[in-house]
Design a protein around this motif. Structure first.
Motif, PDB file in Angstrom:
ATOM      1  N   LEU A 155      43.165  59.738 -28.471  1.00  0.00           N
ATOM      2  CA  LEU A 155      41.885  60.253 -28.969  1.00  0.00           C
ATOM      3  C   LEU A 155      40.848  60.364 -27.849  1.00  0.00           C
ATOM      4  O   LEU A 155      40.137  61.371 -27.748  1.00  0.00           O
ATOM      5  CB  LEU A 155      41.342  59.357 -30.091  1.00  0.00           C
ATOM      6  N   VAL A 156      40.773  59.345 -27.018  1.00  0.00           N
ATOM      7  CA  VAL A 156      39.808  59.361 -25.912  1.00  0.00           C
ATOM      8  C   VAL A 156      40.157  60.474 -24.940  1.00  0.00           C
ATOM      9  O   VAL A 156      39.286  61.208 -24.463  1.00  0.00           O
ATOM     10  CB  VAL A 156      39.741  57.986 -25.211  1.00  0.00           C
ATOM     11  N   ALA A 157      41.424  60.641 -24.660  1.00  0.00           N
ATOM     12  CA  ALA A 157      41.853  61.700 -23.734  1.00  0.00           C
ATOM     13  C   ALA A 157      41.548  63.065 -24.333  1.00  0.00           C
ATOM     14  O   ALA A 157      41.096  63.981 -23.633  1.00  0.00           O
ATOM     15  CB  ALA A 157      43.334  61.563 -23.430  1.00  0.00           C
ATOM     16  N   ALA A 158      41.779  63.226 -25.633  1.00  0.00           N
ATOM     17  CA  ALA A 158      41.531  64.503 -26.290  1.00  0.00           C
ATOM     18  C   ALA A 158      40.037  64.799 -26.403  1.00  0.00           C
ATOM     19  O   ALA A 158      39.623  65.958 -26.360  1.00  0.00           O
ATOM     20  CB  ALA A 158      42.170  64.508 -27.676  1.00  0.00           C
ATOM     21  N   ALA A 159      39.234  63.755 -26.530  1.00  0.00           N
ATOM     22  CA  ALA A 159      37.786  63.933 -26.696  1.00  0.00           C
ATOM     23  C   ALA A 159      37.136  64.432 -25.419  1.00  0.00           C
ATOM     24  O   ALA A 159      36.100  65.090 -25.443  1.00  0.00           O
ATOM     25  CB  ALA A 159      37.139  62.644 -27.155  1.00  0.00           C
ATOM     26  N   GLY A 160      37.699  64.118 -24.281  1.00  0.00           N
ATOM     27  CA  GLY A 160      37.187  64.663 -23.032  1.00  0.00           C
ATOM     28  C   GLY A 160      36.262  63.733 -22.277  1.00  0.00           C
ATOM     29  O   GLY A 160      36.045  62.572 -22.641  1.00  0.00           O
ATOM     30  N   PRO A 161      35.697  64.262 -21.173  1.00  0.00           N
ATOM     31  CA  PRO A 161      34.899  63.441 -20.263  1.00  0.00           C
ATOM     32  C   PRO A 161      33.607  62.918 -20.887  1.00  0.00           C
ATOM     33  O   PRO A 161      33.122  61.860 -20.506  1.00  0.00           O
ATOM     34  CB  PRO A 161      34.603  64.369 -19.092  1.00  0.00           C
ATOM     35  N   LEU A 162      33.048  63.638 -21.860  1.00  0.00           N
ATOM     36  CA  LEU A 162      31.799  63.177 -22.470  1.00  0.00           C
ATOM     37  C   LEU A 162      32.006  61.837 -23.173  1.00  0.00           C
ATOM     38  O   LEU A 162      31.229  60.896 -22.982  1.00  0.00           O
ATOM     39  CB  LEU A 162      31.261  64.225 -23.448  1.00  0.00           C
ATOM     40  N   VAL A 163      33.078  61.729 -23.965  1.00  0.00           N
ATOM     41  CA  VAL A 163      33.345  60.475 -24.675  1.00  0.00           C
ATOM     42  C   VAL A 163      33.696  59.376 -23.677  1.00  0.00           C
ATOM     43  O   VAL A 163      33.265  58.231 -23.829  1.00  0.00           O
ATOM     44  CB  VAL A 163      34.460  60.670 -25.725  1.00  0.00           C
ATOM     45  N   ARG A 164      34.458  59.704 -22.634  1.00  0.00           N
ATOM     46  CA  ARG A 164      34.777  58.692 -21.618  1.00  0.00           C
ATOM     47  C   ARG A 164      33.503  58.173 -20.952  1.00  0.00           C
ATOM     48  O   ARG A 164      33.358  56.965 -20.736  1.00  0.00           O
ATOM     49  CB  ARG A 164      35.744  59.266 -20.578  1.00  0.00           C
ATOM     50  N   SER A 165      32.567  59.071 -20.654  1.00  0.00           N
ATOM     51  CA  SER A 165      31.317  58.601 -20.033  1.00  0.00           C
ATOM     52  C   SER A 165      30.491  57.783 -21.015  1.00  0.00           C
ATOM     53  O   SER A 165      29.842  56.801 -20.634  1.00  0.00           O
ATOM     54  CB  SER A 165      30.498  59.779 -19.475  1.00  0.00           C
ATOM     55  N   VAL A 166      30.517  58.159 -22.299  1.00  0.00           N
ATOM     56  CA  VAL A 166      29.814  57.373 -23.332  1.00  0.00           C
ATOM     57  C   VAL A 166      30.400  55.976 -23.405  1.00  0.00           C
ATOM     58  O   VAL A 166      29.673  54.972 -23.437  1.00  0.00           O
ATOM     59  CB  VAL A 166      29.891  58.082 -24.709  1.00  0.00           C
ATOM     60  N   LEU A 167      31.739  55.884 -23.419  1.00  0.00           N
ATOM     61  CA  LEU A 167      32.390  54.571 -23.496  1.00  0.00           C
ATOM     62  C   LEU A 167      32.093  53.730 -22.255  1.00  0.00           C
ATOM     63  O   LEU A 167      31.820  52.527 -22.368  1.00  0.00           O
ATOM     64  CB  LEU A 167      33.899  54.747 -23.679  1.00  0.00           C
ATOM     65  N   ALA A 168      32.102  54.369 -21.084  1.00  0.00           N
ATOM     66  CA  ALA A 168      31.818  53.633 -19.845  1.00  0.00           C
ATOM     67  C   ALA A 168      30.367  53.145 -19.851  1.00  0.00           C
ATOM     68  O   ALA A 168      30.082  51.986 -19.503  1.00  0.00           O
ATOM     69  CB  ALA A 168      32.076  54.529 -18.629  1.00  0.00           C
ATOM     70  N   ARG A 169      29.457  54.012 -20.256  1.00  0.00           N
ATOM     71  CA  ARG A 169      28.039  53.630 -20.290  1.00  0.00           C
ATOM     72  C   ARG A 169      27.807  52.504 -21.293  1.00  0.00           C
ATOM     73  O   ARG A 169      27.088  51.541 -21.028  1.00  0.00           O
ATOM     74  CB  ARG A 169      27.201  54.866 -20.629  1.00  0.00           C
ATOM     75  N   GLU A 170      28.422  52.599 -22.450  1.00  0.00           N
ATOM     76  CA  GLU A 170      28.242  51.562 -23.480  1.00  0.00           C
ATOM     77  C   GLU A 170      28.864  50.260 -23.059  1.00  0.00           C
ATOM     78  O   GLU A 170      28.322  49.181 -23.309  1.00  0.00           O
ATOM     79  CB  GLU A 170      28.822  52.065 -24.814  1.00  0.00           C
ATOM     80  N   ALA A 171      29.982  50.318 -22.360  1.00  0.00           N
ATOM     81  CA  ALA A 171      30.626  49.102 -21.845  1.00  0.00           C
ATOM     82  C   ALA A 171      29.710  48.426 -20.833  1.00  0.00           C
ATOM     83  O   ALA A 171      29.565  47.186 -20.816  1.00  0.00           O
ATOM     84  CB  ALA A 171      31.976  49.436 -21.207  1.00  0.00           C
ATOM     85  N   GLN A 172      29.048  49.243 -19.995  1.00  0.00           N
ATOM     86  CA  GLN A 172      28.100  48.668 -19.024  1.00  0.00           C
ATOM     87  C   GLN A 172      26.928  48.006 -19.740  1.00  0.00           C
ATOM     88  O   GLN A 172      26.487  46.920 -19.382  1.00  0.00           O
ATOM     89  CB  GLN A 172      27.574  49.752 -18.074  1.00  0.00           C
ATOM     90  N   ARG A 173      26.428  48.666 -20.771  1.00  0.00           N
ATOM     91  CA  ARG A 173      25.299  48.088 -21.535  1.00  0.00           C
ATOM     92  C   ARG A 173      25.704  46.753 -22.179  1.00  0.00           C
ATOM     93  O   ARG A 173      24.965  45.793 -22.151  1.00  0.00           O
ATOM     94  CB  ARG A 173      24.850  49.061 -22.630  1.00  0.00           C
ATOM     95  N   GLN A 174      26.894  46.767 -22.772  1.00  0.00           N
ATOM     96  CA  GLN A 174      27.371  45.545 -23.424  1.00  0.00           C
ATOM     97  C   GLN A 174      27.543  44.429 -22.397  1.00  0.00           C
ATOM     98  O   GLN A 174      27.203  43.275 -22.670  1.00  0.00           O
ATOM     99  CB  GLN A 174      28.700  45.807 -24.162  1.00  0.00           C
ATOM    100  N   ALA A 175      28.046  44.787 -21.224  1.00  0.00           N
ATOM    101  CA  ALA A 175      28.242  43.785 -20.174  1.00  0.00           C
ATOM    102  C   ALA A 175      26.905  43.216 -19.720  1.00  0.00           C
ATOM    103  O   ALA A 175      26.764  42.017 -19.463  1.00  0.00           O
ATOM    104  CB  ALA A 175      28.998  44.396 -18.996  1.00  0.00           C
ATOM    105  N   LEU A 176      25.890  44.092 -19.639  1.00  0.00           N
ATOM    106  CA  LEU A 176      24.561  43.612 -19.228  1.00  0.00           C
ATOM    107  C   LEU A 176      23.943  42.719 -20.302  1.00  0.00           C
ATOM    108  O   LEU A 176      23.240  41.768 -19.971  1.00  0.00           O
ATOM    109  CB  LEU A 176      23.645  44.815 -18.948  1.00  0.00           C
ATOM    110  N   GLU A 177      24.175  43.066 -21.563  1.00  0.00           N
ATOM    111  CA  GLU A 177      23.620  42.255 -22.641  1.00  0.00           C
ATOM    112  C   GLU A 177      24.263  40.873 -22.683  1.00  0.00           C
ATOM    113  O   GLU A 177      23.606  39.894 -22.994  1.00  0.00           O
ATOM    114  CB  GLU A 177      23.805  42.962 -23.993  1.00  0.00           C
ATOM    115  N   VAL A 178      25.568  40.815 -22.390  1.00  0.00           N
ATOM    116  CA  VAL A 178      26.269  39.533 -22.386  1.00  0.00           C
ATOM    117  C   VAL A 178      25.827  38.683 -21.197  1.00  0.00           C
ATOM    118  O   VAL A 178      25.673  37.467 -21.314  1.00  0.00           O
ATOM    119  CB  VAL A 178      27.806  39.755 -22.365  1.00  0.00           C
ATOM    120  N   ALA A 179      25.550  39.361 -20.084  1.00  0.00           N
ATOM    121  CA  ALA A 179      25.191  38.619 -18.855  1.00  0.00           C
ATOM    122  C   ALA A 179      23.817  38.071 -18.878  1.00  0.00           C
ATOM    123  O   ALA A 179      23.083  37.777 -19.611  1.00  0.00           O
ATOM    124  CB  ALA A 179      25.285  39.566 -17.655  1.00  0.00           C
TER     125      ALA A 179
END
Length: 144
Positions: free
Chosen positions: A120-144
């Protein structure tokens, strides 16, 4: 007697001459005063006309100022509306990004969906991958 008459006649002629000179001087002064008065009156009329023109210009400028004030108020209202729309869209996009991240995170945490999520992520394309990467960074900052 004759000398007295001649003297009297000379005095009379001198007096008449002086009277004529005096009359001419008075007439000259009267004409001069009248001309000065007319010139002053003309200047006053010109100043009054100029004053009326300036008042008319002032009224026009005040009308233009009111129109510009109204236009500025409209522009500010439109700008505030656009700012609100941008904020709403940004918030909506943020919620969608977070929802996508939460779906992927839950699928990964439950296990068994790794291949489906990857497809699904591969089919969704680079926009979804960048959204997931950005959200992962946000979550990591919130945990830290």
């Amino acid at each position: 007697h004759m000398a007295d008459e001649e003297e009297l006649s000379a005095m009379c002629k001198a007096s008449a001459s002086y009277g004529a000179q005096h009359k001419a001087a008075v007439h000259g002064l009267a004409t001069s005063v009248q001309m000065a008065s007319r010139a002053k009156l003309a200047r006053l009329v010109e100043a009054a006309e100029h004053n009326a023109e300036l008042r008319e210009v002032l009224q026009r400028l005040q009308a233009v100022n009111r129109q510009l004030g109204f236009a500025q108020e409209l522009q500010e209202a439109r700008l505030a509306d656009v700012d609100n729309r941008i904020t709403c869209r940004s918030n909506r996009a943020r919620r969608i990004e977070n929802a996508i991240y939460q779906i992927v995170l839950r699928a990964q945490s439950e296990g068994g969906y790794d291949e489906v999520v990857s497809d699904l992520v591969a089919a969704a394309g680079p926009l979804v991958r960048s959204v997931l990467a950005r959200e992962a960074q946000r979550q990591a900052l919130e945990v830290a």
